[in-house]
Design a protein around this motif. Structure first.
Motif, PDB file in Angstrom:
ATOM      1  N   VAL A   1      41.137  45.093  57.047  1.00  0.00           N
ATOM      2  CA  VAL A   1      40.651  44.199  58.025  1.00  0.00           C
ATOM      3  C   VAL A   1      41.583  44.228  59.225  1.00  0.00           C
ATOM      4  O   VAL A   1      42.892  44.455  59.120  1.00  0.00           O
ATOM      5  N   PRO A   2      41.011  44.169  60.493  1.00  0.00           N
ATOM      6  CA  PRO A   2      41.964  44.339  61.535  1.00  0.00           C
ATOM      7  C   PRO A   2      42.920  43.059  61.701  1.00  0.00           C
ATOM      8  O   PRO A   2      42.473  42.292  61.232  1.00  0.00           O
TER       9      PRO A   2
ATOM     10  N   ALA B   1      36.639  37.020  51.777  1.00  0.00           N
ATOM     11  CA  ALA B   1      35.972  38.259  51.666  1.00  0.00           C
ATOM     12  C   ALA B   1      36.576  39.202  50.701  1.00  0.00           C
ATOM     13  O   ALA B   1      35.852  40.021  49.931  1.00  0.00           O
ATOM     14  N   ALA B   2      37.879  39.537  51.270  1.00  0.00           N
ATOM     15  CA  ALA B   2      38.514  40.646  50.771  1.00  0.00           C
ATOM     16  C   ALA B   2      38.875  40.419  49.235  1.00  0.00           C
ATOM     17  O   ALA B   2      38.697  41.175  48.414  1.00  0.00           O
TER      18      ALA B   2
ATOM     19  N   GLY C   1      53.974  56.611  49.765  1.00  0.00           N
ATOM     20  CA  GLY C   1      55.241  56.514  50.842  1.00  0.00           C
ATOM     21  C   GLY C   1      54.769  55.317  51.785  1.00  0.00           C
ATOM     22  O   GLY C   1      55.500  55.200  52.989  1.00  0.00           O
ATOM     23  N   GLY C   2      53.889  54.464  51.706  1.00  0.00           N
ATOM     24  CA  GLY C   2      53.713  53.238  52.192  1.00  0.00           C
ATOM     25  C   GLY C   2      52.560  52.437  51.657  1.00  0.00           C
ATOM     26  O   GLY C   2      51.839  52.745  50.794  1.00  0.00           O
ATOM     27  N   CYS C   3      52.555  51.227  52.183  1.00  0.00           N
ATOM     28  CA  CYS C   3      51.514  50.186  52.002  1.00  0.00           C
ATOM     29  C   CYS C   3      50.530  50.191  52.883  1.00  0.00           C
ATOM     30  O   CYS C   3      50.377  50.601  53.966  1.00  0.00           O
ATOM     31  N   PRO C   4      49.141  49.662  52.402  1.00  0.00           N
ATOM     32  CA  PRO C   4      47.837  49.507  53.301  1.00  0.00           C
ATOM     33  C   PRO C   4      48.264  48.428  54.526  1.00  0.00           C
ATOM     34  O   PRO C   4      47.554  48.329  55.549  1.00  0.00           O
TER      35      PRO C   4
ATOM     36  N   PRO D   1      46.778  46.258  43.578  1.00  0.00           N
ATOM     37  CA  PRO D   1      46.720  47.549  44.585  1.00  0.00           C
ATOM     38  C   PRO D   1      45.277  47.494  45.089  1.00  0.00           C
ATOM     39  O   PRO D   1      45.405  47.913  46.582  1.00  0.00           O
ATOM     40  N   LEU D   2      44.175  47.030  44.421  1.00  0.00           N
ATOM     41  CA  LEU D   2      42.927  46.803  45.289  1.00  0.00           C
ATOM     42  C   LEU D   2      42.965  45.764  46.302  1.00  0.00           C
ATOM     43  O   LEU D   2      42.372  46.173  47.310  1.00  0.00           O
ATOM     44  N   LEU D   3      43.620  44.838  46.066  1.00  0.00           N
ATOM     45  CA  LEU D   3      43.454  43.772  47.131  1.00  0.00           C
ATOM     46  C   LEU D   3      44.220  44.247  48.169  1.00  0.00           C
ATOM     47  O   LEU D   3      44.008  44.071  49.510  1.00  0.00           O
ATOM     48  N   LEU D   4      45.452  44.926  48.051  1.00  0.00           N
ATOM     49  CA  LEU D   4      46.143  45.265  49.231  1.00  0.00           C
ATOM     50  C   LEU D   4      45.355  46.360  50.275  1.00  0.00           C
ATOM     51  O   LEU D   4      45.190  46.353  51.269  1.00  0.00           O
ATOM     52  N   SER D   5      44.727  47.408  49.282  1.00  0.00           N
ATOM     53  CA  SER D   5      43.779  48.239  50.015  1.00  0.00           C
ATOM     54  C   SER D   5      42.708  47.361  50.780  1.00  0.00           C
ATOM     55  O   SER D   5      42.469  47.815  52.272  1.00  0.00           O
ATOM     56  N   GLU D   6      41.996  46.799  50.117  1.00  0.00           N
ATOM     57  CA  GLU D   6      41.071  45.851  50.945  1.00  0.00           C
ATOM     58  C   GLU D   6      41.523  45.047  52.028  1.00  0.00           C
ATOM     59  O   GLU D   6      40.960  44.922  53.202  1.00  0.00           O
TER      60      GLU D   6
END
Lengths: 467, 467
Positions: free
Chosen positions: B458-459, B380-381, B142-145, B449-454
């Motif tokens: 990050v603020p 870093a991400a 229902g949404g992206c990180p 998907p991993l990258l978007l989560s990572e």
């Protein structure tokens, strides 16, 4: 007798022009199979015309894999008179780039006293003059001063690949005392010119490969040979900065130009500045020779086409793996075509360098340069015609181009020849907007009757002794 | 959360592949106006897809004279989360020479686990991965990180001529904290690679003229400059024999490679022999540098296309009056595109020599090389994702090609970027038989998907501080 014929032809000039334009309209490009219909049309037109004017034994001399020649004979002058082969060709150069033509290349257009069309100058105009001259003699004199054999080739613009085979198959049919070529020569214009030879030619094409496939220039650029860079480097090794050929052994057999030859070459004056200006080009070439010597008595290596990589709209970031070039070599007396061709091939192979593979595509050999001997009766007869019509001693010149037939007929049939075409050097043969002067058409219809009459005065035996 | 999305995408893989093949079938060649329909088809497909997956504000960003970009945003993550621009492009390189393709370039064919087609690798494959990843998050979470803005360009393969105008017209719309590019990068395969920069590019085309018109090589050969010989001579002056660029001032502003930069470049091992073997090419280039340095950290001047004279069937005895070449220059950090372009132009003009006229055709300037700073959170991400998925410290590498967007977004919008495409270096992008691995498609659907989560961890402020 020749005056009556010339007068008759002058009266026929509209009909003659109409026939020339009809012949020109056939797009008879021998180099490209897409023009087979145009070749056929030109052939059939010539067969019909030769029959109509009264030639005998009119037919095609078939080439096993190439374009047939058109043949027709008239032998009514009898065995004491010389038999003269009249040579012309019905094929023409490709017309592209089409967009540079002011009017379409196969729709002859008359502007300012000139016929603009592909093949008008090279050599349908002069071929028509020769045919119509014979037509004139047969029409109003009932015969020619000499026996005539027309030989109108269909492969001149592709280097006459079938000619040897055609000759071998028709050796008796083609026997003659001498040949007059409607191709080449400098009969037109104010300065009388006796054209006594031409350069030979040999050709080759090659592809250069630096990798098994094109690659993305971003991925490989800087660490991969670029086929275009290598092609450029290789082509550059062929000449020095003044355009002198830098190929070892290329000039094997070529004697230094004698003073006599150089004086003969200088007999035809040339305004070199005006010549360069006419091409919009700056002076160039080996400073040890005059421009006329450079273009008739010195051999060349020329790249006629070169291509590779992306040549379409916009850009493509490719490091090309292959490049291509088409070369021709103009040859001078003393050079053997096969040896000159081999020298260029060996040079390219030696200079290709590591990581560069070459693949050659060529027909071995080529055509030797040709020279008509100083004492040959063809020279005397032609000089007499030019002296009479132009009122001065003709200059002696050579053609920078190649008329393979002159060499081949000499080697195969022991027959010497003289070029007596009416084309002028400025008529853009092989280039866009080729044209032929109407004044040259008219002049040819005066000169050719004179020449046939003059040759009729020479006993047939004199030719046989000279050859 | 990213695991759930990856699992979902793995289950959807047939449908995703089908959509990718549909996108590939549009022949979206931006360099050639003949492919306008293909461009339009690809655009409409993407607009429909972005709308279907739940993106907002989906629309074309029109270019005044060029190809519009496809845009769509999702801002549901809120202002505390970073906004990530996702870049891809829907245009492809020309596919010619067509005859070298095993199967037609715009009919994708799957063989041995690879999709063969123009644009499969560059870059419809990776663009599809990015879109489908966001689709996955929106469908099952229902949404992206992070907040997402898609920017799918239509002029990447022609050097992004309209990009500056599009950005100027939509500066607020395009604001984001960082950009992830589906073009470039080395996320696929066994060795984890962090791609932190690319070479820049500038281009020019020129014509060379030696006379006002082509001429008969028999008539002028030996005394007239041949445009192909002159082109060859000129191109040869651009490099020395080892392929080093020989253009004065071309490398102005380029610092010698530091030990640190060379060590970083060496962090990604390379089998140079195998690399050359894969192209069927011999080793080449400046021996002072490794192949990786030559292709990523050293600038180039490359002729991508060169042509002139007669290039058709058979032969034509012409002395060509003009020749043409298309060049691109790959640039490294420190080079100014306009200055490098001017240096090449000045070199060509200085070396053209007398009797040779040049005419240039180019868009001034180009794209600078790009480097992502060592401390940027994108590094870093991405490193964390690669470490986790591949199980080792990622190597740090640069792309030898150019992703103009990275430089332009940095210069115009203050936004850094990282290339995270799934294409591999051996996939023949820009060449016949381009392909994309099905395994890379699957891998991309796990990594993205991993990258978007990572990045979601990050603020948003951290990006602003780093840029």
């Amino acid at each position: 007798m020749s005056e009556r014929v010339a007068t008759y032809l002058a009266g026929e000039k509209d009909a003659i022009l109409e026939r020339l334009l009809t012949l020109i309209r056939f797009p008879s490009v021998s180099t490209d199979p897409a023009f087979a219909e145009g070749m056929k049309g030109a052939r059939e037109f010539l067969l019909d015309r030769l029959r109509a004017i009264g030639m005998q034994d009119v037919r095609l001399l078939e080439a096993p894999t190439g374009q047939p020649a058109v043949y027709g004979a008239w032998t009514g002058a009898g065995p004491d008179k010389p038999t003269i082969m009249v040579y012309g060709h019905y094929d023409v150069q490709p017309a592209d780039p089409y967009e540079l033509w002011t009017t379409p290349p196969f729709e002859p257009t008359i502007r300012d006293g000139r016929i603009y069309a592909r093949g008008a100058s090279d050599v349908k105009g002069s071929t028509t003059i020769a045919i119509e001259t014979v037509a004139g003699f047969l029409a109003i004199e009932g015969g020619c001063p000499v026996n005539i054999k027309f030989f109108l080739e269909g492969e001149e613009e592709v280097g006459s690949p079938s000619l040897i085979d055609i000759i071998a198959a028709h050796r008796d049919l083609l026997a003659a005392d001498a040949m007059i070529s409607a191709d080449g020569g400098g009969a037109a214009g104010k300065v009388p010119v006796l054209n006594i030879g031409c350069r030979g030619i040999t050709a080759l094409q090659f592809s250069l490969r630096t990798a098994s496939k094109d690659a993305h220039s971003g991925k490989v650029g800087g660490a991969m040979r670029n086929a275009l860079h290598e092609m450029a480097r290789l082509v550059t090794t062929l000449h020095d900065e003044q355009g002198r050929v830098a190929v070892a052994d290329f000039e094997s057999g070529v004697a230094p130009l004698s003073n006599a030859v150089r004086a003969e070459s200088a007999s035809l004056p040339m305004d070199e500045s005006a010549w360069y200006e006419s091409f919009g080009a700056a002076p160039f070439g080996d400073p040890a020779y005059t421009v006329r010597e450079r273009t008739t008595l010195r051999p060349t290596v020329e790249v006629n086409g070169m291509w590779g990589g992306y040549t379409g709209q916009g850009g493509k970031t490719v490091t090309p793996a292959e490049a291509h070039a088409k070369l021709t070599m103009r040859l001078v007396p003393g050079q053997e075509p096969a040896a000159a061709q081999a020298a260029v091939r060996a040079h390219l192979e030696a200079h290709a360098g590591p990581g560069v593979a070459l693949e050659f595509n060529y027909k071995p050999g080529g055509t030797r340069a040709y020279t008509l001997g100083a004492e040959h009766p063809l020279r005397a007869a032609t000089a007499a015609v030019l002296r009479r019509e132009k009122g001065g001693e003709p200059a002696v010149a050579r053609l920078g181009g190649t008329v393979p037939i002159t060499t081949i007929f000499q080697e195969e049939l022991g027959m010497d020849s003289l070029m007596f075409g009416l084309a002028s050097a400025d008529e853009d043969a092989h280039a866009p907007n080729e044209f032929f002067r109407l004044s040259s058409l008219e002049e040819g219809l005066r000169l050719w009757p004179l020449l046939l009459s003059e040759l009729g005065k020479v006993p047939a035996g004199a030719f046989r002794d000279a050859s």
